[in-house]
Design an enzyme around this catalytic site. Structure first.
Site, PDB file in Angstrom:
ATOM      1  N   GLY A  34      -3.197  -6.757  10.914  1.00 61.76           N
ATOM      2  CA  GLY A  34      -3.259  -5.676   9.931  1.00 61.76           C
ATOM      3  C   GLY A  34      -3.452  -6.288   8.553  1.00 61.76           C
ATOM      4  N   ASN A  35      -2.917  -5.633   7.534  1.00 66.06           N
ATOM      5  CA  ASN A  35      -3.104  -6.121   6.166  1.00 66.06           C
ATOM      6  C   ASN A  35      -2.649  -7.568   6.026  1.00 66.06           C
ATOM      7  OD1 ASN A  35      -1.477  -6.569   3.449  1.00 66.06           O
ATOM      8  ND2 ASN A  35      -3.284  -5.365   2.973  1.00 66.06           N
TER       9      ASN A  35
ATOM     10  N   GLY B  21      -0.533 -10.093  14.968  1.00 66.50           N
ATOM     11  CA  GLY B  21      -0.667  -8.972  14.017  1.00 66.50           C
ATOM     12  C   GLY B  21      -1.946  -9.184  13.233  1.00 66.50           C
TER      13      GLY B  21
ATOM     14  N   GLY C 102      -1.609  -9.965   8.457  1.00 66.95           N
ATOM     15  CA  GLY C 102      -2.170 -10.937   9.395  1.00 66.95           C
ATOM     16  C   GLY C 102      -3.629 -11.238   9.116  1.00 66.95           C
ATOM     17  N   TYR C 103      -4.414 -10.196   8.815  1.00 58.99           N
ATOM     18  CA  TYR C 103      -5.837 -10.423   8.577  1.00 58.99           C
ATOM     19  C   TYR C 103      -6.050 -11.316   7.355  1.00 58.99           C
ATOM     20  CZ  TYR C 103     -10.580 -10.067   7.066  1.00 58.99           C
ATOM     21  OH  TYR C 103     -11.834 -10.421   6.637  1.00 58.99           O
TER      22      TYR C 103
ATOM     23  N   LYS D 221      15.476   0.358  -2.979  1.00 63.69           N
ATOM     24  CA  LYS D 221      14.664   0.890  -1.867  1.00 63.69           C
ATOM     25  C   LYS D 221      14.887   2.386  -1.794  1.00 63.69           C
ATOM     26  CE  LYS D 221      11.952  -0.871   1.350  1.00 63.69           C
ATOM     27  NZ  LYS D 221      11.109  -2.067   1.186  1.00 63.69           N
TER      28      LYS D 221
HETATM   29  P1  NAD Z   1      -0.165  -3.139   9.260  1.00 67.41           P
HETATM   30  O1  NAD Z   1       0.249  -1.832   9.788  1.00 67.41           O
HETATM   31  O2  NAD Z   1      -1.355  -3.234   8.348  1.00 67.41           O
HETATM   32  O3  NAD Z   1      -0.473  -4.156  10.483  1.00 67.41           O
HETATM   33  C1  NAD Z   1       0.391  -4.374  11.532  1.00 67.41           C
HETATM   34  C2  NAD Z   1      -0.359  -5.131  12.622  1.00 67.41           C
HETATM   35  O4  NAD Z   1       0.552  -5.424  13.678  1.00 67.41           O
HETATM   36  C3  NAD Z   1      -1.506  -4.348  13.263  1.00 67.41           C
HETATM   37  O5  NAD Z   1      -2.585  -5.221  13.500  1.00 67.41           O
HETATM   38  C4  NAD Z   1      -0.923  -3.882  14.587  1.00 67.41           C
HETATM   39  O6  NAD Z   1      -1.913  -3.691  15.586  1.00 67.41           O
HETATM   40  C5  NAD Z   1      -0.049  -5.066  14.907  1.00 67.41           C
HETATM   41  N1  NAD Z   1       0.981  -4.774  15.902  1.00 67.41           N
HETATM   42  C6  NAD Z   1       1.715  -3.655  16.075  1.00 67.41           C
HETATM   43  N2  NAD Z   1       2.504  -3.778  17.157  1.00 67.41           N
HETATM   44  C7  NAD Z   1       2.266  -5.005  17.653  1.00 67.41           C
HETATM   45  C8  NAD Z   1       2.753  -5.728  18.754  1.00 67.41           C
HETATM   46  N3  NAD Z   1       3.640  -5.195  19.599  1.00 67.41           N
HETATM   47  N4  NAD Z   1       2.306  -6.988  18.949  1.00 67.41           N
HETATM   48  C9  NAD Z   1       1.378  -7.528  18.132  1.00 67.41           C
HETATM   49  N5  NAD Z   1       0.872  -6.889  17.081  1.00 67.41           N
HETATM   50  C10 NAD Z   1       1.300  -5.650  16.851  1.00 67.41           C
HETATM   51  O7  NAD Z   1       1.134  -3.758   8.582  1.00 67.41           O
HETATM   52  P2  NAD Z   1       1.209  -4.936   7.513  1.00 67.41           P
HETATM   53  O8  NAD Z   1       1.199  -4.344   6.152  1.00 67.41           O
HETATM   54  O9  NAD Z   1       0.240  -5.988   7.873  1.00 67.41           O
HETATM   55  O10 NAD Z   1       2.707  -5.456   7.746  1.00 67.41           O
HETATM   56  C11 NAD Z   1       3.033  -6.343   8.813  1.00 67.41           C
HETATM   57  C12 NAD Z   1       4.438  -6.884   8.619  1.00 67.41           C
HETATM   58  O11 NAD Z   1       4.532  -7.529   7.350  1.00 67.41           O
HETATM   59  C13 NAD Z   1       5.560  -5.849   8.627  1.00 67.41           C
HETATM   60  O12 NAD Z   1       6.721  -6.486   9.167  1.00 67.41           O
HETATM   61  C14 NAD Z   1       5.787  -5.581   7.151  1.00 67.41           C
HETATM   62  O13 NAD Z   1       7.088  -5.105   6.897  1.00 67.41           O
HETATM   63  C15 NAD Z   1       5.598  -6.977   6.598  1.00 67.41           C
HETATM   64  N6  NAD Z   1       5.292  -7.019   5.164  1.00 67.41           N
HETATM   65  C16 NAD Z   1       4.157  -6.420   4.676  1.00 67.41           C
HETATM   66  C17 NAD Z   1       3.874  -6.527   3.333  1.00 67.41           C
HETATM   67  C18 NAD Z   1       2.614  -5.948   2.762  1.00 67.41           C
HETATM   68  O14 NAD Z   1       2.336  -6.199   1.565  1.00 67.41           O
HETATM   69  N7  NAD Z   1       1.800  -5.221   3.534  1.00 67.41           N
HETATM   70  C19 NAD Z   1       4.757  -7.197   2.452  1.00 67.41           C
HETATM   71  C20 NAD Z   1       5.903  -7.786   2.986  1.00 67.41           C
HETATM   72  C21 NAD Z   1       6.148  -7.689   4.341  1.00 67.41           C
END
Ligand code: NAD
Length: 431
Positions: free
Chosen positions: A233-234, A231, A236-237, A107
């Protein structure tokens, strides 16, 4: 008092210690698994747009390479610290190992608030990071990727700088391999199709695998299993979109401003909800009682309420520690899929597992992203570009195999799926 990074590190190391004891490892072996192989630090000095100079503290921690080259993102954040980077590198070793991909854990990070920099300053900082750590990274040594506040654009600058350092143009095969030093790249410079959706897709694969093992032990409350996703975002959607195509009913979703649900918990049309969120900015603008709106009959729901809904499956996909001592007794779901990193505290995890809830642990549930990053690296190493279908098929195969190993350990040793995942990972790391 411990900083957040120190606490994260202690938690990660405690999990390794406990697993090591269960597996009867020697203290020396446990110590080896805890200690990072290398910790690199640098001060990055860049010229700001106003002509002055500023330096930024940067790290690259290389935790364990027993299985393969180090792999892990680079985070740009004001709270980055050495213990935090070490904790995240440690968890990457576990994640890659449990996912069954031939990579270790690493990391990196820079202590910076990227919002305070112009695009040109951000580019100079990204390139400076590569110059500082170029001798330690490489397609067969250590493969960084995007993390918090870093993205495909930053990877493009980093790859470009790396190739310049390595000596510029040479054969196409060599350039492709050098590009393999970074993943999460734009498609035009060797990124992989399917990477954007991979984490969500992998989560749905993990859920379906669990359900197929549980068989009649899992009874959905309706004709289709119901899911609430926190959530949007990437992660959750795509989880919600893919799960609804795979026969699940997504009945509630939320973002940082709150969520949406139909009065009688009818399934949401996920692409339509996303269209509305894009237009209105947040999900909370997407409901109304009568009148002209996209989602008639919807009502708002708070993030707290969403977690406590009477759904079959809960998918926290936003933040860490959202299921904790204060709300664990109110969780009604029978399955929790940890798509965010660390959404369930240790105390809540043990309580829910004791109550019979199945929790698919983050190190496996969200490993679809790193698995497709591995497939990106493999395409670069072999100078190939795979069709999205091939990437998705390989993801399915790898995650299915990974789940088989976790389930085997789970049935043998009991405990939780998280215990089983750590046992699988650590056994592979020491042999
Ligand atoms: P993102 O920034 O695209 O989306 C985050 C989402 O969470 C957004 O919809 C935001 O509005 C929402 N959010 C923020 N605060 C919130 C709250 N208090 N209550 C409810 N929703 C809230 O991020 P992402 O890439 O979707 O990542 C989300 C999680 O998944 C993180 O913990 C990240 O470390 C983990 N993760 C992501 C990936 C990846 O490939 N993107 C891989 C492994 C783990």
């Amino acid at each position: 008092m411990n900083t957040q990074g120190e606490e994260m590190l202690q938690t990660a190391q405690n999990l390794i210690r406990q697993t090591g004891k269960t597996l009867n490892l020697s203290d020396a072996d446990i110590q080896k698994l805890i200690t990072p192989e290398h910790s690199h630090e640098a001060k990055l000095e860049i010229k700001l747009d106003n002509g002055s100079k500023k330096s930024f503290q940067a790290y690259r921690v290389q935790h364990n390479s027993n299985i393969g080259p180090y792999k892990g993102g680079i985070r740009f954040h004001p709270q980055v610290s050495l213990p935090e980077v070490q904790a995240l590198a440690t968890l990457m070793s576990i994640k890659c190992s449990v996912a069954g991909i031939p990579l270790g854990g690493g990391k990196g990070g820079i202590v910076v608030d990227p919002k305070t920099l112009s695009e040109a300053e951000l580019e100079r900082l990204s390139r400076a990071y590569v110059r500082a750590f170029a001798e330690f990274i490489g397609e067969e040594k250590d493969i960084p990727a995007p993390d918090v506040n870093t993205n495909g654009q930053i990877m493009s600058w980093m790859v470009d700088e790396y190739i310049k350092i390595k000596g510029g143009s040479t054969s196409e095969e060599q350039i492709s391999k050098w590009r393999g030093t970074f993943t999460g790249k734009p498609i035009e410079i060797g990124g992989s199709l399917g990477r954007t959706e991979a984490t969500g897709r992998g989560g749905v694969i993990a859920l379906k695998e669990l359900l197929s093992k549980l068989g009649s032990k899992f009874q959905a409350s309706g004709p289709k299993p119901t899911i609430a996703v926190q959530g949007f975002g990437n992660v959750g959607y795509y989880f919600a979109e893919i799960a609804s195509k795979e026969g699940f009913d997504i009945v509630a979703v939320s973002d940082s401003k709150g969520g949406i649900i139909y009065k009688n918990m009818e399934p949401l049309d996920i692409p339509l909800v996303m269209k509305c969120k894009k237009e209105k900015g947040t999900l909370s603008g997407c409901y109304c009682s009568g009148g002209v709106c996209e989602l008639k009959g919807g009502r708002p729901i708070s993030n707290e309420e969403l977690l406590e809904l009477g759904v079959d499956i809960l998918v926290p996909s936003a933040l860490e520690n959202v299921i904790h001592k204060g709300n664990m007794t109110k969780i009604k779901a029978k399955i929790v899929v940890e798509m965010a990193n660390g959404p369930v505290t240790e105390e809540a995890h043990d309580y829910l597992v004791e109550k019979g809830v199945y929790i698919i642990p983050d190190v496996f549930a969200n490993s679809g992203g790193v698995t497709v990053s591995y497939l990106e690296w493999k395409q670069n190493m072999e100078n190939e570009k795979w069709a999205e279908e091939k990437v998705n098929t390989r993801l399915l195969e790898l995650m299915t195999q990974a789940f088989e190993s976790i389930w085997f350990k789970f049935e043998k040793n009991k405990g939780s799926l998280k215990d089983a995942a750590f046992q699988v990972a650590i056994e592979r790391m020491i042999t």
